[in-house]
Enzyme design. Structure first.
Site, PDB file in Angstrom:
ATOM      1  CD  GLU A 114     -30.214  17.574 -20.609  1.00  0.00           C
ATOM      2  OE1 GLU A 114     -29.084  17.075 -20.630  1.00  0.00           O
ATOM      3  OE2 GLU A 114     -31.075  17.275 -19.766  1.00  0.00           O
ATOM      4  CE  LYS A 173     -23.572  13.201 -16.822  1.00  0.00           C
ATOM      5  NZ  LYS A 173     -24.022  12.131 -15.940  1.00  0.00           N
ATOM      6  CB  VAL A 192     -29.647  19.864 -15.872  1.00  0.00           C
ATOM      7  CG1 VAL A 192     -30.367  20.989 -15.137  1.00  0.00           C
ATOM      8  CG2 VAL A 192     -30.660  18.948 -16.551  1.00  0.00           C
ATOM      9  CG  ASP A 225     -23.517  10.465  -7.109  1.00  0.00           C
ATOM     10  OD1 ASP A 225     -23.566  11.616  -7.569  1.00  0.00           O
ATOM     11  OD2 ASP A 225     -23.577   9.442  -7.810  1.00  0.00           O
ATOM     12  CB  SER A 266     -26.872  15.994  -9.880  1.00  0.00           C
ATOM     13  OG  SER A 266     -26.697  16.670 -11.107  1.00  0.00           O
ATOM     14  CB  ALA A 267     -22.716  19.569 -10.749  1.00  0.00           C
ATOM     15  CG  ASP A 268     -28.156  18.607 -13.011  1.00  0.00           C
ATOM     16  OD1 ASP A 268     -27.101  18.856 -13.619  1.00  0.00           O
ATOM     17  OD2 ASP A 268     -28.980  17.748 -13.388  1.00  0.00           O
ATOM     18  CE  LYS A 289     -31.347  11.987 -14.390  1.00  0.00           C
ATOM     19  NZ  LYS A 289     -31.274  13.289 -15.027  1.00  0.00           N
TER      20      LYS A 289
HETATM   21  N1  PSU Z   1     -33.060  14.030 -17.975  1.00  0.00           N
HETATM   22  C1  PSU Z   1     -33.330  12.939 -18.756  1.00  0.00           C
HETATM   23  N2  PSU Z   1     -32.249  12.227 -19.214  1.00  0.00           N
HETATM   24  C2  PSU Z   1     -30.942  12.593 -18.940  1.00  0.00           C
HETATM   25  C3  PSU Z   1     -30.676  13.728 -18.118  1.00  0.00           C
HETATM   26  C4  PSU Z   1     -31.791  14.415 -17.679  1.00  0.00           C
HETATM   27  O1  PSU Z   1     -34.492  12.608 -19.009  1.00  0.00           O
HETATM   28  O2  PSU Z   1     -30.002  11.939 -19.407  1.00  0.00           O
HETATM   29  C5  PSU Z   1     -29.242  14.127 -17.814  1.00  0.00           C
HETATM   30  C6  PSU Z   1     -29.150  15.641 -17.597  1.00  0.00           C
HETATM   31  O3  PSU Z   1     -28.152  16.133 -18.455  1.00  0.00           O
HETATM   32  C7  PSU Z   1     -28.736  15.785 -16.147  1.00  0.00           C
HETATM   33  C8  PSU Z   1     -27.877  14.571 -15.985  1.00  0.00           C
HETATM   34  O4  PSU Z   1     -28.052  16.978 -15.901  1.00  0.00           O
HETATM   35  O5  PSU Z   1     -28.674  13.559 -16.623  1.00  0.00           O
HETATM   36  C9  PSU Z   1     -27.592  14.290 -14.513  1.00  0.00           C
HETATM   37  O6  PSU Z   1     -26.383  13.602 -14.412  1.00  0.00           O
HETATM   38  P1  PSU Z   1     -25.623  13.548 -13.004  1.00  0.00           P
HETATM   39  O7  PSU Z   1     -26.537  12.772 -12.107  1.00  0.00           O
HETATM   40  O8  PSU Z   1     -24.341  12.800 -13.280  1.00  0.00           O
HETATM   41  O9  PSU Z   1     -25.390  14.943 -12.573  1.00  0.00           O
HETATM   42 MN    MN Z   2     -23.169  12.228  -9.650  1.00  0.00          MN
END
Ligand code: PSU
Ligand code: MN
Length: 312
Positions: free
Chosen positions: A36, A97, A117, A149, A151-153, A170
């Site tokens: 990614e 992003k 992701v 909140d 993630s769309a992941d 995370k």
């Molecule tokens: N893993 C890491 N660092 C990052 C991410 C993942 O070690 O920055 C990123 C990935 O792209 C993941 C995103 O999809 O953070 C999640 O963001 P959000 O919570 O807004 O969906």
């Molecule tokens: Mn989010």
């Protein structure tokens, strides 16, 4: 989007564009690992981000697979960013992003963007790539009961056939809630040589999982089984934990997270800015320790992903 005077605006092509390397590997059905670009553009601080982006690709090559770093350049989805494109996403200001829902808008506007992701998984699956390496997945945030909140992941992995090698989700997130959502969404979760769900910066998140695998070959067999059974369309999360001696000190982790969460609240940070904000807070307030751990996580995951792709 304005066009600069004197430049000719070429209409972007909206189909996925492959680098020569990735196209060659696809034609011979060679091992490919998707990578990614959000981690590069928004997850790691400059100037380390570009160096690390190159190192991730090199680790994949060293293990016998072709890296396909995915992102958007001038509105085109690129599968296999070249060094100039990678540099552009790592160093330019205003790189968007992009999650899956953002791809059509950003393409029509001719933007440069980094894929998360979610969007990297969706693009990789569309490209026929079975394995993807990242750091930590997005998931359910700690105050999700109030903010919604998530993630769309997660939703994307619920409908996308891809094996994602990661160090769990995370550690800034609500881990047990995320594990529940992964179960509801039908996402397979397997620990690499462990029955504990990894905790990203921390080796063990404190939560158990049902399955583990002992070798890249075994994980490759799971991917092949999913394809041949053809009865499930979801992702396979391969949790690859850090060794305990490499993790971030848990006390430092908890303290940094607590200050990060309260800063986030007081500054009103929401939406897609939350994850980059918290990661940047870690990297700036741990004297580089969280950064070193984050880089270690990604490189280890890239190595395992390449071994799995080769075994496939
Ligand atoms: N893993 C890491 N660092 C990052 C991410 C993942 O070690 O920055 C990123 C990935 O792209 C993941 C995103 O999809 O953070 C999640 O963001 P959000 O919570 O807004 O969906
Ligand atoms: Mn989010």
């Amino acid at each position: 989007m304005g066009t600069e005077a004197g430049t000719v605006k070429i209409m972007p092509n909206f189909v996925i564009r492959y680098s020569d390397d990735v196209q060659a590997a696809r034609s011979r059905s060679g091992p490919i690992v998707a990578l990614e670009s959000t981690i590069v553009a928004h997850g790691l601080p400059r100037p380390d981000n570009l160096r690390v982006a190159r190192e991730i690709e090199q680790v994949v090559r060293d293990h016998g697979a072709t890296p396909a770093t995915i992102g958007m350049i001038g509105g085109e989805i690129i599968c296999g960013l070249d060094d100039e494109q990678l540099t552009r996403l790592a160093t330019a200001d205003g790189v968007a992003k992009l999650s899956v829902r953002d791809l059509p808008v950003a393409a029509a506007a001719g933007l440069d963007g980094a894929t998360t992701v979610a969007s990297t998984s969706a693009i990789a699956a569309a490209a026929g790539i079975g394995v993807f390496a990242t750091g930590g997945l997005g998931g359910v945030h700690r105050d999700a009961a109030r903010t919604f909140d998530e993630s769309a992941d997660l939703g994307t992995l619920g409908r996308t056939r891809i094996a994602v090698v990661c160090a769990g989700v995370k550690s800034i997130l609500d881990v047990p809630a995320t594990l529940e959502r992964l179960e509801s969404l039908g996402v397979t979760v397997v620990g690499y040589r462990t029955l504990r769900f990894p905790g990203f910066f921390i080796a063990d998140s404190g939560y158990a999982i049902d399955w583990s695998a002992d070798s890249p070959t075994q994980i490759a067999a799971m991917i092949r089984a999913q394809r041949e059974q053809d009865v499930g369309g979801a992702g396979i999360v391969v949790g690859n934990p850090l060794p305990v001696e490499s993790q971030l000190d848990p006390a430092l982790h908890d303290e940094t997270l607590a200050t990060g969460l309260s800063l986030m609240e007081s500054q009103g940070v929401t939406g897609k800015a939350v994850t980059p904000f918290l990661l940047a807070h870690f990297h700036s307030s741990t004297q580089g320790r969280s950064l070193a751990v984050n880089v270690d996580i990604i490189l280890r995951n890239a190595a395992l992903a390449a071994q799995i792709a080769v075994a496939l």
